[in-house]
Design an enzyme around this catalytic site. Structure first.
Site, PDB file in Angstrom:
ATOM      1  N   SER A   1      13.690  -1.922  -1.468  1.00  0.00           N
ATOM      2  CA  SER A   1      14.283  -0.785  -0.770  1.00  0.00           C
ATOM      3  C   SER A   1      15.012  -1.253   0.477  1.00  0.00           C
ATOM      4  CB  SER A   1      13.181   0.200  -0.377  1.00  0.00           C
ATOM      5  OG  SER A   1      12.313  -0.406   0.557  1.00  0.00           O
TER       6      SER A   1
ATOM      7  N   GLU B   1      10.909  14.101  16.012  1.00  0.00           N
ATOM      8  CA  GLU B   1      10.439  14.292  14.638  1.00  0.00           C
ATOM      9  C   GLU B   1      10.746  15.716  14.205  1.00  0.00           C
ATOM     10  OE1 GLU B   1       8.921  12.629  11.904  1.00  0.00           O
ATOM     11  OE2 GLU B   1       9.240  14.652  11.137  1.00  0.00           O
TER      12      GLU B   1
ATOM     13  N   HIS C   1       1.206  -3.706  -0.715  1.00  0.00           N
ATOM     14  CA  HIS C   1       0.066  -3.942  -1.616  1.00  0.00           C
ATOM     15  C   HIS C   1       0.191  -3.118  -2.898  1.00  0.00           C
ATOM     16  CE1 HIS C   1      -0.851  -1.189   1.691  1.00  0.00           C
ATOM     17  NE2 HIS C   1      -1.620  -0.496   0.880  1.00  0.00           N
TER      18      HIS C   1
ATOM     19  N   HIS D   1     -25.369  -4.864  12.639  1.00  0.00           N
ATOM     20  CA  HIS D   1     -25.310  -4.258  13.969  1.00  0.00           C
ATOM     21  C   HIS D   1     -25.091  -5.335  15.026  1.00  0.00           C
ATOM     22  CE1 HIS D   1     -26.223  -1.587  17.282  1.00  0.00           C
ATOM     23  NE2 HIS D   1     -27.015  -2.520  17.773  1.00  0.00           N
TER      24      HIS D   1
HETATM   25  P1  FAD Z   1      11.152  -5.743  -1.195  1.00  0.00           P
HETATM   26  O1  FAD Z   1      10.126  -6.300  -0.296  1.00  0.00           O
HETATM   27  O2  FAD Z   1      12.215  -4.892  -0.599  1.00  0.00           O
HETATM   28  O3  FAD Z   1      11.797  -6.982  -1.956  1.00  0.00           O
HETATM   29  C1  FAD Z   1      12.896  -6.879  -2.785  1.00  0.00           C
HETATM   30  C2  FAD Z   1      13.621  -8.208  -2.764  1.00  0.00           C
HETATM   31  O4  FAD Z   1      14.577  -8.214  -3.793  1.00  0.00           O
HETATM   32  C3  FAD Z   1      14.387  -8.462  -1.472  1.00  0.00           C
HETATM   33  O5  FAD Z   1      14.031  -9.716  -0.966  1.00  0.00           O
HETATM   34  C4  FAD Z   1      15.861  -8.431  -1.882  1.00  0.00           C
HETATM   35  O6  FAD Z   1      16.660  -9.344  -1.154  1.00  0.00           O
HETATM   36  C5  FAD Z   1      15.760  -8.843  -3.337  1.00  0.00           C
HETATM   37  N1  FAD Z   1      16.844  -8.340  -4.173  1.00  0.00           N
HETATM   38  C6  FAD Z   1      17.177  -7.039  -4.381  1.00  0.00           C
HETATM   39  N2  FAD Z   1      18.172  -6.944  -5.258  1.00  0.00           N
HETATM   40  C7  FAD Z   1      18.503  -8.209  -5.594  1.00  0.00           C
HETATM   41  C8  FAD Z   1      19.456  -8.755  -6.466  1.00  0.00           C
HETATM   42  N3  FAD Z   1      20.288  -7.980  -7.183  1.00  0.00           N
HETATM   43  N4  FAD Z   1      19.535 -10.094  -6.581  1.00  0.00           N
HETATM   44  C9  FAD Z   1      18.703 -10.895  -5.885  1.00  0.00           C
HETATM   45  N5  FAD Z   1      17.768 -10.432  -5.050  1.00  0.00           N
HETATM   46  C10 FAD Z   1      17.667  -9.104  -4.918  1.00  0.00           C
HETATM   47  N6  FAD Z   1       4.122  -2.102   3.815  1.00  0.00           N
HETATM   48  C11 FAD Z   1       2.804  -2.312   3.938  1.00  0.00           C
HETATM   49  O7  FAD Z   1       2.082  -2.215   2.940  1.00  0.00           O
HETATM   50  N7  FAD Z   1       2.237  -2.639   5.142  1.00  0.00           N
HETATM   51  C12 FAD Z   1       2.977  -2.746   6.270  1.00  0.00           C
HETATM   52  O8  FAD Z   1       2.448  -3.040   7.336  1.00  0.00           O
HETATM   53  C13 FAD Z   1       4.373  -2.513   6.172  1.00  0.00           C
HETATM   54  N8  FAD Z   1       5.145  -2.631   7.269  1.00  0.00           N
HETATM   55  C14 FAD Z   1       6.493  -2.441   7.148  1.00  0.00           C
HETATM   56  C15 FAD Z   1       7.272  -2.532   8.298  1.00  0.00           C
HETATM   57  C16 FAD Z   1       8.631  -2.338   8.230  1.00  0.00           C
HETATM   58  C17 FAD Z   1       9.461  -2.450   9.487  1.00  0.00           C
HETATM   59  C18 FAD Z   1       9.246  -2.066   6.969  1.00  0.00           C
HETATM   60  C19 FAD Z   1      10.727  -1.892   6.868  1.00  0.00           C
HETATM   61  C20 FAD Z   1       8.481  -1.974   5.816  1.00  0.00           C
HETATM   62  C21 FAD Z   1       7.087  -2.144   5.896  1.00  0.00           C
HETATM   63  N9  FAD Z   1       6.277  -2.023   4.783  1.00  0.00           N
HETATM   64  C22 FAD Z   1       4.923  -2.199   4.906  1.00  0.00           C
HETATM   65  C23 FAD Z   1       6.818  -1.701   3.441  1.00  0.00           C
HETATM   66  C24 FAD Z   1       6.934  -2.977   2.595  1.00  0.00           C
HETATM   67  O9  FAD Z   1       7.738  -3.919   3.271  1.00  0.00           O
HETATM   68  C25 FAD Z   1       7.530  -2.653   1.236  1.00  0.00           C
HETATM   69  O10 FAD Z   1       6.800  -1.609   0.627  1.00  0.00           O
HETATM   70  C26 FAD Z   1       7.475  -3.874   0.325  1.00  0.00           C
HETATM   71  O11 FAD Z   1       8.192  -4.945   0.886  1.00  0.00           O
HETATM   72  C27 FAD Z   1       8.043  -3.545  -1.065  1.00  0.00           C
HETATM   73  O12 FAD Z   1       8.025  -4.683  -1.860  1.00  0.00           O
HETATM   74  P2  FAD Z   1       9.068  -4.886  -3.063  1.00  0.00           P
HETATM   75  O13 FAD Z   1       8.779  -6.223  -3.618  1.00  0.00           O
HETATM   76  O14 FAD Z   1       9.051  -3.713  -3.938  1.00  0.00           O
HETATM   77  O15 FAD Z   1      10.511  -4.877  -2.366  1.00  0.00           O
HETATM   78  P1  NAD Z   2       8.616   7.861   6.998  1.00  0.00           P
HETATM   79  O1  NAD Z   2       8.901   8.642   5.789  1.00  0.00           O
HETATM   80  O2  NAD Z   2       7.251   7.360   7.253  1.00  0.00           O
HETATM   81  O3  NAD Z   2       9.020   8.712   8.290  1.00  0.00           O
HETATM   82  C1  NAD Z   2      10.291   9.271   8.460  1.00  0.00           C
HETATM   83  C2  NAD Z   2      10.178  10.474   9.374  1.00  0.00           C
HETATM   84  O4  NAD Z   2      11.481  10.876   9.793  1.00  0.00           O
HETATM   85  C3  NAD Z   2       9.541  11.677   8.691  1.00  0.00           C
HETATM   86  O5  NAD Z   2       8.427  12.085   9.435  1.00  0.00           O
HETATM   87  C4  NAD Z   2      10.667  12.717   8.686  1.00  0.00           C
HETATM   88  O6  NAD Z   2      10.183  14.031   8.831  1.00  0.00           O
HETATM   89  C5  NAD Z   2      11.517  12.279   9.875  1.00  0.00           C
HETATM   90  N1  NAD Z   2      12.938  12.680   9.846  1.00  0.00           N
HETATM   91  C6  NAD Z   2      13.798  12.626   8.802  1.00  0.00           C
HETATM   92  N2  NAD Z   2      15.016  13.054   9.159  1.00  0.00           N
HETATM   93  C7  NAD Z   2      14.959  13.408  10.482  1.00  0.00           C
HETATM   94  C8  NAD Z   2      15.897  13.947  11.431  1.00  0.00           C
HETATM   95  N3  NAD Z   2      17.169  14.203  11.117  1.00  0.00           N
HETATM   96  N4  NAD Z   2      15.474  14.191  12.696  1.00  0.00           N
HETATM   97  C9  NAD Z   2      14.187  13.934  13.042  1.00  0.00           C
HETATM   98  N5  NAD Z   2      13.250  13.424  12.171  1.00  0.00           N
HETATM   99  C10 NAD Z   2      13.635  13.174  10.917  1.00  0.00           C
HETATM  100  O7  NAD Z   2       9.692   6.666   6.985  1.00  0.00           O
HETATM  101  P2  NAD Z   2       9.805   5.356   7.889  1.00  0.00           P
HETATM  102  O8  NAD Z   2       8.962   5.452   9.089  1.00  0.00           O
HETATM  103  O9  NAD Z   2      11.267   5.114   8.029  1.00  0.00           O
HETATM  104  O10 NAD Z   2       9.206   4.249   6.939  1.00  0.00           O
HETATM  105  C11 NAD Z   2       9.743   4.038   5.621  1.00  0.00           C
HETATM  106  C12 NAD Z   2       8.679   3.563   4.678  1.00  0.00           C
HETATM  107  O11 NAD Z   2       8.342   2.209   4.949  1.00  0.00           O
HETATM  108  C13 NAD Z   2       7.386   4.340   4.827  1.00  0.00           C
HETATM  109  O12 NAD Z   2       7.399   5.452   3.976  1.00  0.00           O
HETATM  110  C14 NAD Z   2       6.348   3.354   4.422  1.00  0.00           C
HETATM  111  O13 NAD Z   2       6.080   3.509   3.059  1.00  0.00           O
HETATM  112  C15 NAD Z   2       6.973   1.996   4.674  1.00  0.00           C
HETATM  113  N6  NAD Z   2       6.298   1.364   5.835  1.00  0.00           N
HETATM  114  C16 NAD Z   2       4.957   1.179   5.774  1.00  0.00           C
HETATM  115  C17 NAD Z   2       4.301   0.653   6.874  1.00  0.00           C
HETATM  116  C18 NAD Z   2       2.814   0.469   6.813  1.00  0.00           C
HETATM  117  O14 NAD Z   2       2.263   0.509   5.723  1.00  0.00           O
HETATM  118  N7  NAD Z   2       2.138   0.256   7.936  1.00  0.00           N
HETATM  119  C19 NAD Z   2       4.991   0.325   8.014  1.00  0.00           C
HETATM  120  C20 NAD Z   2       6.350   0.543   8.038  1.00  0.00           C
HETATM  121  C21 NAD Z   2       7.001   1.063   6.932  1.00  0.00           C
END
Ligand code: FAD
Ligand code: NAD
Length: 463
Positions: free
Chosen positions: A148, A206, A319, A442
């Site tokens: 994504s 929000e 995960h 504990h």
């Molecule tokens: P991705 O990690 O997005 O991997 C997809 C890969 O495919 C990428 O490296 C991309 O370059 C590659 N790719 C795509 N299309 C092509 C193509 N055509 N050719 C070659 N390569 C390609 N989740 C948690 O569980 N815990 C967290 O603490 C957490 N923190 C987050 C913090 C942030 C700031 C963000 C943005 C996300 C966080 N997430 C967290 C969400 C987590 O990163 C994603 O859910 C997870 O990485 C999804 O894994 P994926 O393998 O599906 O996709």
């Molecule tokens: P999110 O869906 O958690 O939060 C987005 C928020 O933006 C929502 O509460 C929504 O109501 C609000 N919003 C949308 N449009 C708006 C507007 N015009 N004005 C004001 N508020 C608005 O999305 P995120 O925080 O961008 O994270 C994306 C995804 O990445 C998450 O859904 C999560 O699955 C993943 N992620 C996971 C972790 C973790 O597991 N700790 C950490 C970071 C990201």
């Protein structure tokens, strides 16, 4: 490698979904290639997501503790300062260590990393365009794990300098005077926490009536109160309508309210599946608004093409992606691959942390379940007292008749670690009584989990 090479399995995408699936397939004896376009393996999670955000959360938490907690421990610190450059460098070092680690795991498992942009040319063929030109990979099975990217709203375009996405917020070169966060979801609160702790004024806008919509309402209410006390300016029910860059500032416009000026605007309004321009639809794969549609075995319905992780929707969690990738590969290998979504934990890495697994109280009600609730505050937990981290509680929801665990929600110190016991309980279909009868060491934070389980039956000892 030759112009055309043949594999048992080709994985498109080297994120936590893709790279873990590749390793599991290699363990099962398959000849595997993984196509990744970026200069490092690990995907969003390792490069620009979970890992760098947690590195900065840990650095800023340490700063915050020294600033606000050291004194109460009798520790005096003079001349405290922040070197943002050094902090960002440390974060980059953590990322590189882990992405190189994945490269090492690929070597160990004889997985070929094909660097370049991959396209599904047919149900058994992936074309890769890389620095060395085009290459074709033939495969018995293909896994799509393309992940994504941040959602960009048409009226909130990134300029990637002052109006930034989560990747930008991981590398702000200075502590902003004012950071406006659009979206009070998980990214907004985690990355907002980083910069708030380092000294920025942080305003969270929000549009929903609460932050973290969808999480247990009672837990969110407590968390909201704590975050405001920490200094977050949280404005719920606030819809942002635009943002405009003006020199070194940006102005955010809000429906029915005055505009806000900010040094940086973090837009964190969600993420979208990254699936365009890779030949999926042309190959006959069913897509809905960019999300790949699969059956319960992660099969796309086309040839031997499977998909999982963020690209298939559902909760975007590393995960979840990993477990789906393993399940898909095990299914291909004739094993019973399966993911129990009821036992997938969700963590928000603020401080205190928020962690949950299973049903919220609202979901239990909406499902017409009869349930009992046990709650235990960290204020009454010895270890939390010793740590000086007494905010929050453990809340356990169990079926009223069978006592089976339905859900668990924690707001408190190390909630991210504490939730594992409760995820396991749900996986094993345990009752609240099972947890209540388990001996917990504990003094530890997990004792609060045991007490909340005792609370389901109204027999907490320490409250
Ligand atoms: P991705 O990690 O997005 O991997 C997809 C890969 O495919 C990428 O490296 C991309 O370059 C590659 N790719 C795509 N299309 C092509 C193509 N055509 N050719 C070659 N390569 C390609 N989740 C948690 O569980 N815990 C967290 O603490 C957490 N923190 C987050 C913090 C942030 C700031 C963000 C943005 C996300 C966080 N997430 C967290 C969400 C987590 O990163 C994603 O859910 C997870 O990485 C999804 O894994 P994926 O393998 O599906 O996709
Ligand atoms: P999110 O869906 O958690 O939060 C987005 C928020 O933006 C929502 O509460 C929504 O109501 C609000 N919003 C949308 N449009 C708006 C507007 N015009 N004005 C004001 N508020 C608005 O999305 P995120 O925080 O961008 O994270 C994306 C995804 O990445 C998450 O859904 C999560 O699955 C993943 N992620 C996971 C972790 C973790 O597991 N700790 C950490 C970071 C990201």
């Amino acid at each position: 490698m030759a112009d055309t090479d043949t594999f048992d399995l080709v994985v498109l995408g080297g994120g936590p979904g893709g790279y873990v699936a590749a390793i599991r397939a290699a363990q099962l004896g398959m000849k595997v290639a993984c196509v990744e376009k970026e200069s490092a393996l690990g995907g969003t999670c390792l490069r620009v997501g979970c890992i760098p955000s947690k590195a900065l959360l840990d650095s800023s938490e340490l700063f915050d503790q020294i600033q606000h907690k050291a004194e109460s421990h009798g520790i005096g610190v003079k001349g405290l300062s922040i070197d943002i450059g050094a902090m960002l460098k440390r974060k980059d070092g953590v990322v590189t260590g882990l992405t190189k680690g994945v490269e090492g795991l690929f070597k160990k498992n004889r997985i070929v990393w094909v660097r370049g942009f991959g396209r599904l040319a047919a149900a058994d063929r992936v074309e890769v365009e890389g620095e060395d030109g085009k290459q074709t990979l033939e495969a018995k099975h293909i896994l799509l794990a393309t992940g994504s990217v941040p959602l960009e709203l048409p009226f909130l375009k990134y300029d990637h300098e002052r109006i930034i996405d989560s990747t930008g917020a991981l590398s702000i070169p200075e502590v902003p005077e004012h950071l406006v966060v659009v979206g009070g979801g998980v990214i907004g609160l985690e990355l907002g926490s980083v910069w708030l702790r380092l000294g920025a004024k942080v305003t969270v806008l929000e549009m929903a009536p609460t932050i973290l919509p969808g999480m247990d309402a009672e837990i969110v209410k407590q968390a909201d109160r704590i975050f405001r006390k920490q200094g977050f300016d949280i404005r719920t029910g606030t819809r942002v309508t635009g943002a405009e860059r003006k020199g070194d500032k940006a102005t955010v416009t809000i429906e029915g309210a005055d505009p806000l000026e900010a040094d940086y605007v973090l837009v964190s309004v969600g993420r979208r599946a990254y699936t365009e321009g890779m030949g999926f639809e042309e190959a006959g794969i069913r897509m809905e608004r960019g999300v790949i549609q699969v059956d319960e075995r992660y099969h796309t319905g086309v040839g031997n093409v499977y998909a999982f992780g963020d690209a298939i929707g559902g909760r975007m969690l590393a995960h979840k992606a990993e477990e789906e990738g393993v399940a898909a590969v095990e299914t291909i290998a004739g094993k019973p691959g399966h993911v129990n979504y009821a036992a997938v934990a969700n963590v928000v890495y603020t401080w205190p942390e928020i962690a949950s697994v299973g049903m919220t109280e609202e979901e239990a009600k909406a499902n017409g379940r009869e349930f009992k609730v046990g709650k235990f505050p960290f204020m009454a937990n010895g270890r939390a007292k010793a740590m000086g981290d007494t905010d929050g509680m453990v809340k356990i929801i169990a079926d009223a008749k069978t006592d089976r665990m339905l859900g668990a929600h924690i707001l408190g110190p190390r909630a991210s670690d504490l939730i594992a016991e409760l995820a396991l309980a749900i996986e094993f279909q345990a009752s609240a009584e099972d947890i209540a009868r388990s001996v917990h060491a504990h003094p530890t934070l997990p004792e609060a989990v045991k007490e909340a389980a005792l609370g389901v039956d109204g027999r907490m000892i320490h409250l």
